[in-house]
Scaffold this motif. Structure first.
Motif, PDB file in Angstrom:
ATOM      1  N   UNK A  50      -4.186  -8.465  -3.368  1.00  0.00           N
ATOM      2  CA  UNK A  50      -4.624  -7.399  -4.142  1.00  0.00           C
ATOM      3  C   UNK A  50      -4.895  -6.238  -2.946  1.00  0.00           C
ATOM      4  N   UNK A  51      -5.831  -6.188  -1.865  1.00  0.00           N
ATOM      5  CA  UNK A  51      -5.584  -5.350  -1.204  1.00  0.00           C
ATOM      6  C   UNK A  51      -4.907  -5.428  -0.051  1.00  0.00           C
ATOM      7  N   UNK A  52      -3.548  -4.949  -0.532  1.00  0.00           N
ATOM      8  CA  UNK A  52      -2.695  -5.000   0.127  1.00  0.00           C
ATOM      9  C   UNK A  52      -2.032  -4.180   0.009  1.00  0.00           C
ATOM     10  N   UNK A  53      -0.530  -3.855   1.100  1.00  0.00           N
ATOM     11  CA  UNK A  53      -0.194  -2.661   0.851  1.00  0.00           C
ATOM     12  C   UNK A  53      -0.082  -1.926   1.015  1.00  0.00           C
ATOM     13  N   UNK A  54      -1.191  -1.251   1.601  1.00  0.00           N
ATOM     14  CA  UNK A  54      -1.639   0.016   2.067  1.00  0.00           C
ATOM     15  C   UNK A  54      -1.740   1.310   0.740  1.00  0.00           C
ATOM     16  N   UNK A  55      -1.105   2.774   0.763  1.00  0.00           N
ATOM     17  CA  UNK A  55      -1.306   3.469  -0.534  1.00  0.00           C
ATOM     18  C   UNK A  55      -0.134   2.777  -2.378  1.00  0.00           C
ATOM     19  N   UNK A  56      -0.029   1.700  -1.343  1.00  0.00           N
ATOM     20  CA  UNK A  56       0.581   1.297  -2.606  1.00  0.00           C
ATOM     21  C   UNK A  56       0.117   0.733  -4.418  1.00  0.00           C
ATOM     22  N   UNK A  57      -0.549   0.486  -3.979  1.00  0.00           N
ATOM     23  CA  UNK A  57      -1.418  -0.746  -5.321  1.00  0.00           C
ATOM     24  C   UNK A  57      -1.774   1.456  -5.498  1.00  0.00           C
TER      25      UNK A  57
END
Lengths: 247, 482, 121
Positions: free
Chosen positions: A209-216
């Motif tokens: 869940x807490x991945x991909x930088x600012x994407x979420x």
């Protein structure tokens, strides 16, 4: 005139089918992924860090398009507010349950609909939020999630309960979400990367869940905006004040 | 060369965030939204002026999301796009000054937000280097125009708006089809990248994709025969919006259209066709304008005529003619804005849209009417005004192109000018007639609106004085086009 | 002679069929509501056409899951992202058009463009 248009259009269609057979419009190698798509597929896990490549494209590679896209939604909500004069004189009528004609045509909403809606209402929100926060991991994301949350509003409208459109809250959310998108983008502009919407957060571990930088974060902002604008647009039409005769 | 603070992307972000801010703060700002919009546009003008010299020296590329084109989206600020951006933002600033006194209903904060989004769309269309991003900004521009046309919610406005919406959406669909064809064949969306690889496309696909794109943009640029929405939309919109729609919106669409045709699809072989289309558009516009009983419809048809002239000049295909066309864009943006803005107060003061009801207004509103006449003269192309130099350079460069068709068509352009003179005289006769006005005019034009009209007039009246730098700017912009 | 019975060609034919039906409705109908329906049909056709531009036969969804780590057999993600944008824009236009239609009906009590007063259609 109409016949001419019809004949021309149908002729165009036949021409198109024939051209497919003869290969008139076929470019180089139609069955392969193009250069940009290939590059996105190869780089996205490294650059954007999202499992869902479509999300990488929507929010990262073409995030600027997405900003434009939420602006279009913002515009249509604004346009409907202009046509239906929401926030003006309509505010005092916002507590009533929609156009009078509606209930006569369809009959009053039944017990099952009303009870069911009340039970389902929180689940719409929960499910919408789930879809939004998993946008970078699975199909879904801000747009579908926002629509699901707005559906909760629509069901509330359908039940005909004394429905109050939180006009002020919706307006604040619309503007705030738009500004946050730009703000997150500007943070990238002033970061070492030096370009709008650059990824300023660590990518985290791939596939969580807490991945991909600012994407979420960006997708969450999009979700809030879509939900607020959809509910606003439909709610304003539905809670339309009496037709105003002018001029 | 330029620091991050003056990145051209701010030209898009500032009006966009101001629009969001106006809606966010609507309960705090109440009726003061227009002030915020004015400040944002003033900042926009300052930024555009400070970016222009750098962009004129060398095109500035802005990378978005840290991914270089063609994978990412990029913006290109070159002399052409920045010149047009300057036209857009300066016109927008002056019109927003006018709107302070002209738009007075309870929704004016929403009006300002819509107006800012219109500017965002126009600036974005000019700056973007990505064909799909162009489509997105095109939609922002179109949708804000649909809404603003119907802003007063009168019957005619609503009707014109839905007509505009349906035709415009068909145009957008055509653009999308074209984008789909290009992406399917070349697998890229970046304009420069498409332009470099366009030879890989078979001739049929290339022409078909180009045709869909040009028709799509042609609807918004009001090119014949796709312009049936324009007179209704421009005539029923609030006058400040008519000024903007005629002043820069259709021109932006036209410039982008020629630019895509020239540098993306590289179909210079169809330019003679566009030249003929331009002349037909010009003649139809001018002859129709001559038959209109209402002032705003007349001005709207005259805009069609001017678009025809600009299209004609751009498709002659020489740098001289194109630089004349860009001068004409500047001239038209200033002169048509003055005409619509003054017409707005004519209509407000007399309560009528018909020309025959304006008898004697020339004496009742002397300053505004004088500027009105001056603007009309500049559109016709009377010597000391900017319009003379732009039309002159268009016609001479069309003549020096030397082919028989271009000679013939330059002649037809002169015919259009004669028609302009005819309806100009018709309006003048009424404005300065000694017949007494039935309605008494209590007041003229508020000071703010008059200042805005004056500043617009300065552009075409003093344009001749700064002709050399203007021509230089237009010349270096035209060099980008070909 | 190209193969016409591929998924791509058939989908393209369906897409263009929808576009043509939509345009036919727009150019021949007089009821504003039907014009908007036509617009939506054409919109769906264009969206199918767009998403089809990135389809490869037998490709998987461009999502890296446990089973699928190779990008070689994935379809092109870019057109899917474009379609998402196009759908949202189409929605915005439809919502606006319907809002305008409601207002127009309140003014004229008809949806027929020929019976409305001011303009030539």
């Amino acid at each position: 005139m109409r016949h001419v248009v019809g004949i021309v259009l149908i002729a165009a269609f036949i021409f198109y089918v024939l051209s497919l057979v003869s290969g008139l419009f076929i470019g180089p190698d139609p069955e392969a992924v193009g250069p940009v798509g290939r590059q996105v597929l190869e780089q996205s896990t490294r650059e954007a860090g999202a499992v869902n490549t479509v999300t990488s494209v929507v929010v990262f590679y073409r995030g600027f398009d997405t900003l434009g896209e939420v602006t279009v939604l913002f515009l249509s909500a604004l346009g409907i507010a202009v046509f239906f004069r929401a926030g003006g004189e309509s505010a005092n009528r916002a507590g009533t349950s929609g156009p009078a004609g509606n209930t006569e045509e369809c009959g009053a909403p039944g017990f099952i609909l009303r009870t069911g809606a009340r039970i389902l209402y929180p689940f719409f929100f929960l499910f919408g939020i789930y879809i939004i926060v998993h946008g970078h991991l699975s199909p879904g994301g801000g747009f579908p999630g926002g629509v699901i949350i707005a559906t909760g509003f629509f069901v509330a409208i359908l039940t005909g309960d004394r429905f109050h459109l939180p006009e002020g809250l919706l307006t604040v959310l619309e503007g705030f979400a738009g500004l946050s998108f730009i703000g997150l983008g500007l943070a990238g502009l002033f970061s070492p990367a030096g370009s709008f919407l650059a990824n300023i957060l660590p990518l985290g571990s791939f596939g969580t869940i807490f991945s991909a930088g600012i994407l979420p974060l960006l997708y969450a902002v999009v979700g809030v905006k879509v939900a607020a604008e959809l509910s606003g647009a439909v709610g304003r039409i539905y809670l339309d004040p009496e037709p105003v005769e002018e001029q | 060369m330029v620091g991050p603070v003056l990145s051209p992307i701010l030209l898009i972000l500032v009006p966009l965030s101001a629009a969001f801010l106006i809606v966010l703060l609507s309960s705090v700002l109440k009726q003061h939204g227009p002030v915020l919009a004015f400040l944002a546009l003033a900042a926009e003008v300052v930024m555009a002026i400070s970016i222009y010299p750098a962009a004129a020296a060398a095109p500035i590329e802005v990378v978005i999301a840290g991914v270089r084109a063609p994978v990412g989206i990029n913006l290109i600020a070159d002399p052409l796009s920045m010149l047009m951006v300057l036209v857009v933002v300066i016109s927008a600033l002056l019109v927003s000054l006018y709107s302070f006194s002209y738009i007075r209903d309870e929704q004016k904060s929403r009006y300002s937000a819509l107006f800012l989004l219109l500017v965002t769309g126009a600036v974005g269309m000019l700056l973007t280097g990505d064909i799909f991003n162009l489509f997105v900004f095109f939609e922002i521009l179109c949708i804000s125009s649909y809404i603003l046309v119907a802003y007063h919610r009168g019957g005619l406005g609503l009707e014109a708006s839905i007509k505009y919406l349906i035709l415009g959406s068909v145009g957008s669909l055509f653009i999308l089809i074209s984008i789909g064809m290009i992406y399917g064949a070349l697998g890229t969306l970046n304009m420069a990248h498409i332009g470099a690889n366009i030879d890989l496309l078979p001739e049929g696909t290339r022409l078909a994709a180009a045709a869909f794109f040009l028709v799509g943009l042609g609807v918004e640029a009001a090119v014949f025969p796709l312009n049936s929405w324009l007179p209704d939309a421009h005539a029923s919109a609030p006058s400040s919006i008519s000024a903007v729609l005629s002043g820069f919106v259709i021109e932006v669409a036209l410039i982008v259209m020629i630019r895509v045709a020239g540098s993306v699809f590289q179909i210079t072989q169809v330019f003679p066709v566009l030249m003929v289309v331009g002349v037909i558009t010009l003649l139809i516009g001018e002859f129709a304008a001559n038959r209109q009983p209402t002032l705003k419809r007349m001005l709207a048809y005259s805009s069609i005529g001017q678009i025809g002239l600009i299209l004609f000049a751009l498709s002659v295909g020489t740098p001289d003619a194109s630089s004349g066309a860009l001068l004409q864009v500047i001239n038209h943006a200033a002169a048509k804005s003055v005409l619509f803005l003054v017409a707005g107060y004519y209509i407000m003061r007399t309560g009528s849209g018909r020309i025959e009801d304006y008898a004697g207004l020339g004496r009742k509103m002397p300053v505004a009417s004088f500027l009105f006449v001056l603007a009309f003269l500049s559109l016709i192309g009377v010597p000391p005004l900017l319009g003379f130099f732009s039309k002159f350079s268009i016609i001479t460069s069309a003549l020096s192109a030397g082919t028989v068709p271009s000679l013939f068509m330059a002649g037809l352009v002169l015919v259009g000018t004669v028609v302009e003179v005819v309806y100009f005289i018709r309006v003048m006769q009424v404005l300065y007639s000694s017949r007494q006005q039935s309605v008494s005019i209590e007041s003229g034009i508020p000071a703010g609106a008059l200042v805005s009209i004056l500043l617009f007039s300065l552009a075409f009246a003093a344009g001749a004085a700064i002709l050399t730098p203007l021509t230089q700017a237009a010349g270096s912009a035209a060099a980008v086009l070909f | 002679m190209n193969q016409i019975f591929t998924v791509t060609s058939l989908m393209n034919i369906a897409a263009f069929g929808l576009i043509i039906i939509g345009l036919l409705a727009i150019f021949t109908q007089r009821n504003i509501f039907k014009l908007i329906i036509g617009l939506n049909l054409a919109d769906v056709g264009v969206n199918i056409f767009l998403v089809n531009a990135g389809y490869i036969d037998g490709g998987t969804a461009p999502i890296f899951t446990d089973g699928i780590r190779s990008a070689q057999i994935m379809t092109d993600p870019v057109p899917q992202a474009l379609v998402l944008t196009a759908i949202v824009i189409g929605f915005g236009i439809t919502a606006l058009a319907l809002g305008l239609t409601i207002r127009l009906f309140e003014k004229y009590h008809t949806l027929d463009v020929k019976e409305m007063r001011g303009l030539k259609w």
